[in-house]
Write an enzyme that holds these catalytic residues in place. Sequence first.
Site, PDB file in Angstrom:
ATOM      1  N   ASP A 162       0.804  -1.213   0.000  1.00 13.47           N
ATOM      2  CA  ASP A 162       0.000   0.000   0.000  1.00 13.47           C
ATOM      3  C   ASP A 162       0.844   1.273   0.000  1.00 13.47           C
ATOM      4  O   ASP A 162       0.289   2.377  -0.080  1.00 13.47           O
ATOM      5  CB  ASP A 162      -0.940   0.027   1.212  1.00 13.47           C
ATOM      6  CG  ASP A 162      -2.029  -1.026   1.109  1.00 13.47           C
ATOM      7  OD1 ASP A 162      -2.572  -1.202   0.005  1.00 13.47           O
ATOM      8  OD2 ASP A 162      -2.351  -1.664   2.126  1.00 13.47           O
ATOM      9  N   ASP A 163       2.149   1.133   0.093  1.00 10.10           N
ATOM     10  CA  ASP A 163       3.005   2.313   0.061  1.00 10.10           C
ATOM     11  C   ASP A 163       3.060   2.863  -1.361  1.00 10.10           C
ATOM     12  O   ASP A 163       3.465   2.159  -2.296  1.00 10.10           O
ATOM     13  CB  ASP A 163       4.414   1.962   0.545  1.00 10.10           C
ATOM     14  CG  ASP A 163       5.297   3.196   0.663  1.00 10.10           C
ATOM     15  OD1 ASP A 163       5.314   3.788   1.746  1.00 10.10           O
ATOM     16  OD2 ASP A 163       5.938   3.569  -0.336  1.00 10.10           O
TER      17      ASP A 163
END
Length: 213
Positions: A162-163
Amino acid sequence: MTSDALAHLQTDPVLAQIIAETPLIKPAASFIDVPEADRLYLALLESIVSQQISVKAADAIFRRFRMLFSETAEAEGYPSPAQLLLKTTDELRSAGLSFQKIKYLQSVAEFALANPLTIAHVSEMTDEEVVQYLLPIKGVGRWTVEMLLMFVLDRPDVFPVDDLVVRQKIVRAYDLTETGRPLYKRLQEIAAPWRPYRTLACRYFWRWKPLAS
């Protein structure tokens, strides 16, 4: 960083090229001036303060927050959970904190009073168990815990899909065209061969500066 880890990651030719052209600096240890028993707790406080603002602004606000708990105006202390909960909203607002972040910081303190919140306590947990243990804290999501796993707990095989930066860099490096769920699936497939050193791979992607096309 070990030679075994690098040798393993370099079996991926794309990642091998990125490693070859990207200098990697070992990140500084977090809160080395703080007893180990308090580092995870304090790192959670800092992670909440830093959400959705620049690093410079976050550093300034967190410094002012710590000064609220110091014996002198120049020093930077840090509060016990009970001390944090005794501060009024107005006092915490004076450090530059939003009302929402104040509630999140108070949630960390409340959790710490009810549950062990130390590196020693989570050391025997798997990465996913640590995520599930900390998710009940308001303001703490999976990405936040993954950053703690990587930089506070020094776990070697974390892949924060999710970064945004990691995701964008991998898309660029591997010329991916998928979007949505197919993209997330493809990212996991690409990263799977990097096990058990996905943390190190992601550190390279964070520092990698692709040439303009």
